[in-house]
Design an enzyme around this catalytic site. Sequence first.
Site, PDB file in Angstrom:
ATOM      1  N   TRP A  36       0.882  -1.199  -0.048  1.00  0.00           N
ATOM      2  CA  TRP A  36      -0.014   0.126   0.004  1.00  0.00           C
ATOM      3  C   TRP A  36       0.781   1.479  -0.019  1.00  0.00           C
ATOM      4  CZ3 TRP A  36      -3.854  -1.700   4.122  1.00  0.00           C
ATOM      5  CH2 TRP A  36      -4.774  -2.650   3.726  1.00  0.00           C
ATOM      6  N   HIS A  40      -3.927   3.857  -2.147  1.00  0.00           N
ATOM      7  CA  HIS A  40      -4.680   2.980  -1.348  1.00  0.00           C
ATOM      8  C   HIS A  40      -5.399   3.666  -0.102  1.00  0.00           C
ATOM      9  CE1 HIS A  40      -1.654   0.206  -3.339  1.00  0.00           C
ATOM     10  NE2 HIS A  40      -2.920  -0.336  -3.836  1.00  0.00           N
ATOM     11  N   GLN A  64      -5.113 -11.814 -13.655  1.00  0.00           N
ATOM     12  CA  GLN A  64      -5.078 -10.821 -14.372  1.00  0.00           C
ATOM     13  C   GLN A  64      -3.701 -10.246 -14.978  1.00  0.00           C
ATOM     14  OE1 GLN A  64      -6.659  -8.548 -10.684  1.00  0.00           O
ATOM     15  NE2 GLN A  64      -5.210  -6.915 -11.384  1.00  0.00           N
ATOM     16  N   ASP A 153      -6.927   3.923 -12.366  1.00  0.00           N
ATOM     17  CA  ASP A 153      -7.182   2.657 -13.273  1.00  0.00           C
ATOM     18  C   ASP A 153      -8.644   2.805 -13.896  1.00  0.00           C
ATOM     19  OD1 ASP A 153      -5.036   0.498 -12.533  1.00  0.00           O
ATOM     20  OD2 ASP A 153      -5.641   1.543 -10.683  1.00  0.00           O
TER      21      ASP A 153
HETATM   22  P1  AMP Z   1      -3.941  -2.031  -6.960  1.00  0.00           P
HETATM   23  O1  AMP Z   1      -3.349  -2.541  -5.318  1.00  0.00           O
HETATM   24  O2  AMP Z   1      -2.852  -1.473  -7.535  1.00  0.00           O
HETATM   25  O3  AMP Z   1      -4.712  -3.284  -7.581  1.00  0.00           O
HETATM   26  O4  AMP Z   1      -4.863  -0.990  -6.426  1.00  0.00           O
HETATM   27  C1  AMP Z   1      -5.898  -0.940  -5.498  1.00  0.00           C
HETATM   28  C2  AMP Z   1      -6.837  -0.033  -5.870  1.00  0.00           C
HETATM   29  O5  AMP Z   1      -6.117   1.329  -5.316  1.00  0.00           O
HETATM   30  C3  AMP Z   1      -7.385   0.199  -7.230  1.00  0.00           C
HETATM   31  O6  AMP Z   1      -8.672   0.737  -6.692  1.00  0.00           O
HETATM   32  C4  AMP Z   1      -6.486   1.273  -7.717  1.00  0.00           C
HETATM   33  O7  AMP Z   1      -7.153   1.933  -8.731  1.00  0.00           O
HETATM   34  C5  AMP Z   1      -6.307   2.228  -6.619  1.00  0.00           C
HETATM   35  N1  AMP Z   1      -5.067   3.161  -6.627  1.00  0.00           N
HETATM   36  C6  AMP Z   1      -3.955   2.694  -7.082  1.00  0.00           C
HETATM   37  N2  AMP Z   1      -2.966   3.599  -7.201  1.00  0.00           N
HETATM   38  C7  AMP Z   1      -3.879   4.664  -6.920  1.00  0.00           C
HETATM   39  C8  AMP Z   1      -3.602   6.088  -6.745  1.00  0.00           C
HETATM   40  N3  AMP Z   1      -2.196   6.776  -7.229  1.00  0.00           N
HETATM   41  N4  AMP Z   1      -4.573   7.094  -6.530  1.00  0.00           N
HETATM   42  C9  AMP Z   1      -5.894   6.455  -6.258  1.00  0.00           C
HETATM   43  N5  AMP Z   1      -6.013   5.352  -6.265  1.00  0.00           N
HETATM   44  C10 AMP Z   1      -5.006   4.243  -6.688  1.00  0.00           C
END
Ligand code: AMP
Length: 287
Positions: A36, A40, A64, A153
Amino acid sequence: MSGMKRIQSPRSMQELGLEWRRQGICVGLVPTMGYWHEGHLSLMRWAREHCDLLVASIFVNPTQFGPGEDLENYPSDIERDSALAAECGVDVLFTPYKAEMYLPGHGTWVNVPELTKNLCGRSRPGHFQGVATVVCKLFNLVQPTFAAFGEKDWQQVAVIRKMTRELDIPVRVEGRPIVREADGLAMSSRNVYLTAEERAVAPHIQKGLCLLEGMVRAGERDCGALRKAVRDYYAAWIPSGVLDYLELVDPETIETVDHVHSDFLAAVALRLGKARLIDNKRINLEK
Ligand code: AMP
C-alpha cells in the site's frame, strides 16, 4: 467490531458478509493487491467515513497477469499493510488463500468486451477478464454495500461499473481521484521498480498530459496534433521510456475520439525500465 480481524478463508468471509447484509449493516470494501501507498490509504479513509464496517482485501490475483508480466515479483509487505490497515480503521483485512479463490478446473469468467478493446485491454489481453472475475468474486464473498476504486485505473472502474450494473450486483461502485507524489507522479506499487534515474523523469508522464490539456484549452482540437505533441514531449523528456499507448477516449465507452469533445479522457501507458506505468487526465472543457 473491536480490533482488526484478518480472514483468509473465502467461506468464512462470505458467512460474515452474508450475516452483515442480513443485519442491514453498511459495509465498505477496498479491493487491492497490497504494498500500500497513499493512493490505497485515501480509498480506505474515504470508505471509512461512509460505512459502518470497512473491509480491505489484499489479493495478488494471478488471473489478471499475462505471461511475462510481474506476477512473480509483485511487491508485497503484509506486515506493513496490516499495520496501515489498523491505522485506517479497517475492521476486516481479507487476504484470501490463492488455492481457495481458484479451485482446480476453475472455468467461469466475466468479460466486458465493449470496454476492453482499447487502452490496457488492448495491450494486456485477458487482464480485464481476470479483474472483472476476481472483483465479482470479492463482491460475492464480502457482500459489500459499496466498493471504492481509484481513477488511476480509469478503465478498470468503467469495467467494474458496467459489470455491476449489467449483472445486477447489489454493490455501489465509487470512483475516487488519483493520488500523486509531490512531483506529480501517480502513486503506484510498481513505482518501486524504478531506478533513481527513471524515478527522476517519471513525473513527465503527467506533465505530458498537462501539456495536452493546455493545448486543448488554448483551442487545439486536432487529436493527431495533440497526440504528436505529447509523444514528442515524452521522447524529449523520457527518452528511455517506451510508449505503450497515448489515447484520447470517451470517459464512459473508452472508445477513441476523433475530435476533441467537451469531455474526454487522455490516457497513457509507458514502460520505463521494469515498470509499466499508467496515468490519465479527464479534460472537461465545461469545467
Ligand atoms: P492495486 O493494489 O494497484 O490493484 O490498487 C488497488 C486500488 O487502489 C485500485 O482501485 C486502484 O485504482 C487504487 N489506486 C492505486 N493507485 C492509486 C492512486 N495513485 N490514486 C488513487 N487510487 C489508486
